[in-house]
Design a protein around this motif. Structure first.
Motif, short mmCIF file in Angstrom:
data_model
loop_
_atom_site.label_atom_id
_atom_site.label_comp_id
_atom_site.label_asym_id
_atom_site.label_seq_id
_atom_site.Cartn_x
_atom_site.Cartn_y
_atom_site.Cartn_z
N THR A 259 0.84 -1.20 0.00
CA THR A 259 0.00 0.00 0.00
C THR A 259 0.88 1.25 0.00
O THR A 259 2.10 1.18 0.19
N GLY A 260 0.25 2.42 -0.20
CA GLY A 260 1.01 3.67 -0.24
C GLY A 260 0.14 4.86 0.11
O GLY A 260 -1.06 4.72 0.38
N ARG A 261 0.73 6.05 0.05
CA ARG A 261 -0.01 7.27 0.38
C ARG A 261 -1.08 7.58 -0.66
O ARG A 261 -2.11 8.16 -0.34
N VAL A 262 -0.82 7.21 -1.91
CA VAL A 262 -1.81 7.39 -2.97
C VAL A 262 -2.06 6.03 -3.63
O VAL A 262 -1.36 5.05 -3.37
N HIS A 263 -3.07 5.97 -4.49
CA HIS A 263 -3.50 4.71 -5.08
C HIS A 263 -2.35 4.02 -5.82
O HIS A 263 -1.66 4.64 -6.64
N GLN A 264 -2.15 2.76 -5.52
CA GLN A 264 -1.09 1.98 -6.14
C GLN A 264 -1.61 1.28 -7.40
O GLN A 264 -2.74 0.80 -7.43
N PRO A 265 -0.80 1.20 -8.46
CA PRO A 265 -1.26 0.58 -9.71
C PRO A 265 -1.32 -0.93 -9.57
O PRO A 265 -0.74 -1.53 -8.66
N PRO A 266 -2.03 -1.60 -10.49
CA PRO A 266 -2.23 -3.05 -10.40
C PRO A 266 -0.96 -3.90 -10.30
O PRO A 266 -1.01 -4.97 -9.66
N PRO A 267 0.20 -3.49 -10.87
CA PRO A 267 1.37 -4.36 -10.73
C PRO A 267 1.78 -4.68 -9.29
O PRO A 267 2.45 -5.69 -9.06
N VAL A 268 1.39 -3.86 -8.31
CA VAL A 268 1.76 -4.19 -6.93
C VAL A 268 1.01 -5.42 -6.43
O VAL A 268 1.37 -6.02 -5.42
N HIS A 269 -0.04 -5.81 -7.15
CA HIS A 269 -0.81 -6.98 -6.77
C HIS A 269 -0.36 -8.24 -7.52
O HIS A 269 -0.96 -9.31 -7.35
N GLN A 270 0.68 -8.11 -8.33
CA GLN A 270 1.08 -9.23 -9.19
C GLN A 270 1.56 -10.42 -8.38
O GLN A 270 2.32 -10.29 -7.42
N ASP A 288 -5.18 4.07 0.83
CA ASP A 288 -4.14 5.10 0.76
C ASP A 288 -4.33 6.12 1.88
O ASP A 288 -5.45 6.43 2.28
N TYR A 289 -3.21 6.66 2.37
CA TYR A 289 -3.29 7.50 3.56
C TYR A 289 -2.84 8.94 3.32
O TYR A 289 -2.62 9.70 4.27
N HIS A 290 -2.70 9.37 2.07
CA HIS A 290 -2.55 10.80 1.79
C HIS A 290 -3.84 11.51 2.22
O HIS A 290 -4.94 10.97 2.03
N PRO A 291 -3.75 12.72 2.81
CA PRO A 291 -4.98 13.38 3.30
C PRO A 291 -6.01 13.64 2.20
O PRO A 291 -7.21 13.76 2.50
N LEU A 292 -5.57 13.73 0.95
CA LEU A 292 -6.50 13.96 -0.15
C LEU A 292 -6.59 12.74 -1.07
O LEU A 292 -6.98 12.85 -2.24
N ALA A 293 -6.25 11.59 -0.54
CA ALA A 293 -6.22 10.37 -1.36
C ALA A 293 -7.61 10.03 -1.89
O ALA A 293 -8.63 10.25 -1.22
N VAL A 294 -7.63 9.47 -3.12
CA VAL A 294 -8.84 8.90 -3.70
C VAL A 294 -8.59 7.39 -3.80
O VAL A 294 -7.86 6.92 -4.68
N ILE A 347 -13.93 7.89 -0.99
CA ILE A 347 -13.21 8.93 -0.26
C ILE A 347 -13.54 8.84 1.23
O ILE A 347 -14.70 8.78 1.64
N GLY A 348 -12.49 8.81 2.04
CA GLY A 348 -12.64 8.74 3.48
C GLY A 348 -12.64 7.32 4.03
O GLY A 348 -12.54 7.14 5.25
N LYS A 349 -12.75 6.32 3.16
CA LYS A 349 -12.72 4.94 3.64
C LYS A 349 -11.27 4.55 3.95
O LYS A 349 -10.33 5.02 3.30
N VAL A 350 -11.09 3.68 4.93
CA VAL A 350 -9.74 3.36 5.38
C VAL A 350 -9.29 1.96 4.99
O VAL A 350 -8.10 1.65 5.06
N LYS A 351 -10.21 1.09 4.57
CA LYS A 351 -9.79 -0.26 4.21
C LYS A 351 -10.82 -0.90 3.30
O LYS A 351 -11.95 -0.41 3.15
N THR A 352 -10.43 -1.99 2.67
CA THR A 352 -11.33 -2.79 1.84
C THR A 352 -11.18 -4.25 2.21
O THR A 352 -10.09 -4.69 2.60
N ASP A 353 -12.26 -4.98 2.08
CA ASP A 353 -12.23 -6.42 2.34
C ASP A 353 -12.38 -7.23 1.05
O ASP A 353 -12.72 -8.41 1.08
#
Length: 385
Positions: A259-270, A288-294, A347-353
């Motif tokens: 994970t990262g501060r902003v959205h990570q691209p699909p290759p990190v899931h490879q 993502d944990y950047h204050p303005l992250a999408v 926006i504002g969500k902290v995790k996904t299942d």
């Protein structure tokens, strides 16, 4: 990339005499790839592994292509594939190209009357529903929900299910399947930043050995046909082997997300790769944990690859109206992205299942007749506001 594994009895040096207690010889077989240059295993057999008694039926299992040149985004309802008793009959090719087949299977029963060998392709079998045991001539692997079973081409196997409600997502690759090279050093060891390591790969530890003569049917896949061959000795007569070419298992639940501060691209899931496709694992993770992250993925164009996403479990935040067993196909050449409202909801969500398996192919996929039976033909309109 598998690593060195040894199971059962082997002689101290390869290609040397190896005798049974009664003085008879064991028979050595090199089970190798890419000529003599790829991964290989040396196995030792009670009887000669070459004893063909009869060649019986030969019949086509080639996919029937409905759309050879596809530019339409699809959603397929994977759980609408009919259950079948027989394992091979249950395998329905839904997407295909010259490098791979993407298959859905819902077998009710174990393989009992025959053994199976795919000489064309490596098989990556994802277990969505069901438990049981993969039995091979190089040892057995127990499996459960969330397991990937990597079966290299040429492995002789049976698959035993504990249940009747089994759902499998299978990638049949004509190119060898490896772990991603970005996560390996030049010795082949998985690196510290890899989302999994060798401890997570489950090697066969149970070896069935039968010294039996008789009539043993092996259904062999070659060039989109099944050829039925009867052997005079039991295919599971290996007393020991060592090498790098063997089946193994990996659980999607052991994939550690990056994970990262902003959205990570699909290759990190490879998780796996060939030179013709990649397989990624989307697992529960922090956003993502950047204050303005999408957290929702940005719109992106599939310029070079078709994207297939198999939804396993959880709430996939970038899509509307998606359930377990659904498959989305986003073809190369057009952009795709979050459904209307998904970006705002994220926006504002902290995790996904979410839990999903993605396959990106570098050649376009053809849509088969089996796929159109379970297709949502209006899915491509689902981005309209």
């Amino acid at each position: 990339m598998p690593f060195y594994h040894k199971l059962g009895k082997i002689p101290p040096k390869r290609h040397t005499q190896f005798k049974k207690p009664n003085g008879d010889f064991y028979y050595e077989q090199l089970f190798g790839t890419i000529g003599f240059d790829g991964m290989s295993t040396n196995s030792y057999h009670e009887q000669r592994p070459t004893q063909v008694k009869e060649i019986k039926a030969q019949y086509s299992i080639a996919p029937k292509v409905a759309k050879a040149n596809n530019m339409q985004s699809y959603r397929f309802h994977g759980f609408k594939v009919n259950q079948e008793d027989d394992y091979l009959d249950s395998r329905k090719i839904v997407l295909t190209n010259s490098d791979c087949n993407i298959i859905l299977a819902a077998p009710r029963k174990s393989t009992e009357d025959y053994f199976y060998k795919n000489t064309d392709a490596d098989e990556l079998i994802f277990i969505h529903r069901g438990t049981g045991k993969l039995r091979t001539h190089l040892g057995n692997l127990d499996f459960k929900y969330g397991d990937y079973l990597l079966v290299p081409r040429g492995i002789i196997y049976k698959i035993d299910f504990d249940t009747v409600d089994n759902r499998l997502f299978i990638v049949e690759s004509y190119r060898p399947i490896y772990t991603p090279k970005r996560y390996r050093n030049w010795f082949g060891q998985l690196l510290e930043h890899s989302p999994f390591c060798e401890r997570d790969l489950r090697q066969p530890q149970e070896l069935e050995t039968y010294n039996e003569s008789g009539d043993f049917l092996i259904k062999i896949k070659k060039q989109d046909e099944i050829i039925e061959m009867v052997y005079a000795s039991h295919p599971f007569d290996v007393v020991g082997y060592d090498g790098y070419n063997y089946p193994y298992a990996f659980s999607i639940h052991d994939f550690e997300p990056i994970t990262g501060r902003v959205h990570q691209p699909p290759p990190v899931h490879q998780t796996f790769e060939t030179d013709a496709l990649v397989v990624c694992s989307f697992v529960p993770r922090l956003y993502d944990y950047h204050p303005l992250a999408v957290p929702a993925p940005y719109n992106h164009s599939n310029i070079d690859s078709d994207e297939v996403l198999y939804y396993v479990d959880g709430d996939f935040m970038s899509r509307n109206d998606i359930d377990a067993g659904h498959i989305s196909l986003h073809p190369a050449g057009i952009p795709h992205g979050p459904h209307p409202g998904a970006m705002e909801r994220s926006i504002g969500k902290v995790k996904t299942d979410e839990l999903a398996v993605m396959v990106d192919t570098f050649k376009p996929l053809k849509v088969t007749e089996e796929a159109l039976k379970i297709a949502d033909n209006d899915y491509y309109k689902s981005w309209l506001e």
